[in-house]
Design a protein around this motif. Sequence first.
Motif, PDB file in Angstrom:
ATOM      1  N   ALA A 112      84.955  29.981  -9.687  1.00 43.55           N
ATOM      2  CA  ALA A 112      83.497  29.870  -9.803  1.00 43.55           C
ATOM      3  C   ALA A 112      83.079  28.410  -9.993  1.00 43.55           C
ATOM      4  O   ALA A 112      82.101  27.947  -9.386  1.00 43.55           O
ATOM      5  N   LYS A 113      83.825  27.693 -10.812  1.00 39.67           N
ATOM      6  CA  LYS A 113      83.514  26.284 -11.064  1.00 39.67           C
ATOM      7  C   LYS A 113      83.670  25.465  -9.780  1.00 39.67           C
ATOM      8  O   LYS A 113      82.827  24.625  -9.463  1.00 39.67           O
ATOM      9  N   ALA A 114      84.759  25.713  -9.048  1.00 40.45           N
ATOM     10  CA  ALA A 114      84.988  24.983  -7.799  1.00 40.45           C
ATOM     11  C   ALA A 114      83.914  25.312  -6.771  1.00 40.45           C
ATOM     12  O   ALA A 114      83.435  24.427  -6.044  1.00 40.45           O
ATOM     13  N   THR A 115      83.505  26.572  -6.712  1.00 40.10           N
ATOM     14  CA  THR A 115      82.456  26.976  -5.780  1.00 40.10           C
ATOM     15  C   THR A 115      81.146  26.275  -6.124  1.00 40.10           C
ATOM     16  O   THR A 115      80.469  25.736  -5.240  1.00 40.10           O
ATOM     17  N   LYS A 116      80.796  26.273  -7.396  1.00 35.85           N
ATOM     18  CA  LYS A 116      79.561  25.609  -7.811  1.00 35.85           C
ATOM     19  C   LYS A 116      79.638  24.115  -7.538  1.00 35.85           C
ATOM     20  O   LYS A 116      78.683  23.514  -7.048  1.00 35.85           O
ATOM     21  N   LEU A 117      80.789  23.523  -7.824  1.00 29.59           N
ATOM     22  CA  LEU A 117      80.959  22.093  -7.586  1.00 29.59           C
ATOM     23  C   LEU A 117      80.824  21.780  -6.100  1.00 29.59           C
ATOM     24  O   LEU A 117      80.160  20.804  -5.726  1.00 29.59           O
ATOM     25  N   SER A 118      81.433  22.606  -5.250  1.00 26.67           N
ATOM     26  CA  SER A 118      81.341  22.357  -3.809  1.00 26.67           C
ATOM     27  C   SER A 118      79.910  22.559  -3.306  1.00 26.67           C
ATOM     28  O   SER A 118      79.445  21.810  -2.452  1.00 26.67           O
ATOM     29  N   GLU A 119      79.209  23.557  -3.860  1.00 27.31           N
ATOM     30  CA  GLU A 119      77.820  23.757  -3.459  1.00 27.31           C
ATOM     31  C   GLU A 119      76.963  22.575  -3.895  1.00 27.31           C
ATOM     32  O   GLU A 119      76.117  22.104  -3.127  1.00 27.31           O
ATOM     33  N   ASP A 120      77.181  22.110  -5.123  1.00 30.06           N
ATOM     34  CA  ASP A 120      76.432  20.948  -5.605  1.00 30.06           C
ATOM     35  C   ASP A 120      76.722  19.723  -4.749  1.00 30.06           C
ATOM     36  O   ASP A 120      75.820  18.966  -4.387  1.00 30.06           O
ATOM     37  N   ARG A 121      77.996  19.533  -4.425  1.00 33.96           N
ATOM     38  CA  ARG A 121      78.389  18.362  -3.621  1.00 33.96           C
ATOM     39  C   ARG A 121      77.795  18.457  -2.214  1.00 33.96           C
ATOM     40  O   ARG A 121      77.330  17.451  -1.671  1.00 33.96           O
ATOM     41  N   SER A 122      77.810  19.664  -1.628  1.00 29.42           N
ATOM     42  CA  SER A 122      77.242  19.806  -0.278  1.00 29.42           C
ATOM     43  C   SER A 122      75.737  19.549  -0.304  1.00 29.42           C
ATOM     44  O   SER A 122      75.195  18.924   0.605  1.00 29.42           O
ATOM     45  N   ALA A 123      75.050  20.016  -1.350  1.00 32.83           N
ATOM     46  CA  ALA A 123      73.612  19.744  -1.469  1.00 32.83           C
ATOM     47  C   ALA A 123      73.370  18.244  -1.631  1.00 32.83           C
ATOM     48  O   ALA A 123      72.427  17.688  -1.040  1.00 32.83           O
ATOM     49  N   GLU A 124      74.232  17.604  -2.403  1.00 25.76           N
ATOM     50  CA  GLU A 124      74.110  16.151  -2.599  1.00 25.76           C
ATOM     51  C   GLU A 124      74.330  15.407  -1.279  1.00 25.76           C
ATOM     52  O   GLU A 124      73.580  14.470  -0.949  1.00 25.76           O
ATOM     53  N   ILE A 125      75.333  15.825  -0.527  1.00 25.32           N
ATOM     54  CA  ILE A 125      75.622  15.185   0.766  1.00 25.32           C
ATOM     55  C   ILE A 125      74.451  15.389   1.725  1.00 25.32           C
ATOM     56  O   ILE A 125      74.048  14.457   2.435  1.00 25.32           O
ATOM     57  N   LEU A 126      73.890  16.601   1.747  1.00 24.58           N
ATOM     58  CA  LEU A 126      72.736  16.864   2.616  1.00 24.58           C
ATOM     59  C   LEU A 126      71.545  15.998   2.217  1.00 24.58           C
ATOM     60  O   LEU A 126      70.847  15.451   3.083  1.00 24.58           O
ATOM     61  N   ALA A 127      71.314  15.860   0.918  1.00 24.22           N
ATOM     62  CA  ALA A 127      70.197  15.033   0.464  1.00 24.22           C
ATOM     63  C   ALA A 127      70.415  13.576   0.873  1.00 24.22           C
ATOM     64  O   ALA A 127      69.490  12.911   1.345  1.00 24.22           O
ATOM     65  N   GLU A 128      71.660  13.097   0.703  1.00 29.94           N
ATOM     66  CA  GLU A 128      71.972  11.722   1.111  1.00 29.94           C
ATOM     67  C   GLU A 128      71.785  11.547   2.619  1.00 29.94           C
ATOM     68  O   GLU A 128      71.279  10.516   3.075  1.00 29.94           O
ATOM     69  N   ALA A 129      72.186  12.558   3.389  1.00 28.62           N
ATOM     70  CA  ALA A 129      72.037  12.486   4.846  1.00 28.62           C
ATOM     71  C   ALA A 129      70.559  12.453   5.230  1.00 28.62           C
ATOM     72  O   ALA A 129      70.166  11.686   6.129  1.00 28.62           O
ATOM     73  N   HIS A 130      69.743  13.243   4.547  1.00 30.55           N
ATOM     74  CA  HIS A 130      68.301  13.221   4.839  1.00 30.55           C
ATOM     75  C   HIS A 130      67.700  11.857   4.503  1.00 30.55           C
ATOM     76  O   HIS A 130      66.884  11.334   5.277  1.00 30.55           O
ATOM     77  N   VAL A 131      68.113  11.302   3.370  1.00 35.93           N
ATOM     78  CA  VAL A 131      67.600   9.985   2.980  1.00 35.93           C
ATOM     79  C   VAL A 131      68.021   8.940   4.005  1.00 35.93           C
ATOM     80  O   VAL A 131      67.208   8.103   4.438  1.00 35.93           O
ATOM     81  N   GLU A 132      69.279   8.988   4.418  1.00 27.84           N
ATOM     82  CA  GLU A 132      69.794   8.015   5.393  1.00 27.84           C
ATOM     83  C   GLU A 132      69.080   8.180   6.733  1.00 27.84           C
ATOM     84  O   GLU A 132      68.713   7.195   7.384  1.00 27.84           O
ATOM     85  N   ALA A 133      68.864   9.436   7.153  1.00 27.78           N
ATOM     86  CA  ALA A 133      68.157   9.675   8.414  1.00 27.78           C
ATOM     87  C   ALA A 133      66.733   9.152   8.333  1.00 27.78           C
ATOM     88  O   ALA A 133      66.218   8.561   9.299  1.00 27.78           O
ATOM     89  N   GLU A 134      66.097   9.337   7.188  1.00 19.72           N
ATOM     90  CA  GLU A 134      64.735   8.827   7.007  1.00 19.72           C
ATOM     91  C   GLU A 134      64.718   7.303   7.071  1.00 19.72           C
ATOM     92  O   GLU A 134      63.821   6.709   7.682  1.00 19.72           O
ATOM     93  N   LYS A 135      65.720   6.669   6.467  1.00 16.07           N
ATOM     94  CA  LYS A 135      65.808   5.200   6.519  1.00 16.07           C
ATOM     95  C   LYS A 135      65.980   4.717   7.956  1.00 16.07           C
ATOM     96  O   LYS A 135      65.321   3.762   8.396  1.00 16.07           O
ATOM     97  N   ILE A 136      66.889   5.399   8.689  1.00 19.43           N
ATOM     98  CA  ILE A 136      67.128   5.015  10.088  1.00 19.43           C
ATOM     99  C   ILE A 136      65.856   5.220  10.906  1.00 19.43           C
ATOM    100  O   ILE A 136      65.484   4.368  11.719  1.00 19.43           O
ATOM    101  N   LYS A 137      65.166   6.330  10.681  1.00 23.34           N
ATOM    102  CA  LYS A 137      63.932   6.615  11.410  1.00 23.34           C
ATOM    103  C   LYS A 137      62.878   5.548  11.107  1.00 23.34           C
ATOM    104  O   LYS A 137      62.225   5.030  12.026  1.00 23.34           O
ATOM    105  N   ASN A 138      62.725   5.228   9.824  1.00 25.80           N
ATOM    106  CA  ASN A 138      61.735   4.209   9.449  1.00 25.80           C
ATOM    107  C   ASN A 138      62.098   2.844  10.033  1.00 25.80           C
ATOM    108  O   ASN A 138      61.213   2.101  10.484  1.00 25.80           O
ATOM    109  N   ALA A 139      63.403   2.512  10.027  1.00 26.95           N
ATOM    110  CA  ALA A 139      63.829   1.237  10.610  1.00 26.95           C
ATOM    111  C   ALA A 139      63.548   1.223  12.113  1.00 26.95           C
ATOM    112  O   ALA A 139      63.081   0.203  12.655  1.00 26.95           O
ATOM    113  N   ALA A 140      63.818   2.353  12.775  1.00 20.85           N
ATOM    114  CA  ALA A 140      63.559   2.422  14.223  1.00 20.85           C
ATOM    115  C   ALA A 140      62.063   2.315  14.498  1.00 20.85           C
ATOM    116  O   ALA A 140      61.646   1.605  15.436  1.00 20.85           O
TER     117      ALA A 140
END
Length: 164
Positions: free
Chosen positions: A80-108
């Motif tokens: 359960a702990k590993a599942t929660k950790l992986s879900e949290d990490r995947s949400a964090e990675i998705l948030a970082e990807a959205h932020v990075e995509a927004e930065k790239i879009k704004n730069a473009a």
Amino acid sequence: MNPISFDWTLVAQILSFLVLVYILRRWAWNPLMNMMEERRNFIESNIAQAEKERQQAEQIKREYQEEMRKARQEAQEVIAKATKLSEDRSAEILAEAHVEAEKIKNAALADIERERDLAISQVKAQVADLSVAVAEKIIRKNLDVKGQEDLIEQFIQEVGELPC
């Protein structure tokens, strides 16, 4: 023969039987009884030992089952702990990807805006240069209305051929 006669053989048999019973009791009966008592005590101690070992085995079995239950519970908690950790990490990675995509879009978008402004300023400079050239030609030629119309038509064609 006298019907009431006393037979000494019977007395001798009775005496020899009593002597035999005494001898057997003295040297055979007591050792036999002692051996039987020792055997009974040995069997009772073996039964008691077997019961004690059975109880110990049951106790070990209960402890083993409790340990297995704890291990299963700990494994479930780890999963359960590993599942929660992986879900949290995947949400964090998705948030970082959205932020990075927004930065790239704004730069473009900023690059596009800068390129557009540069293109507009270049076109304005070319139009100004062409206007000056047309004005210069008009002043040099001092033309009539027909010549000015031809000159304006030529200017429009030259502007249309320029790369933007």
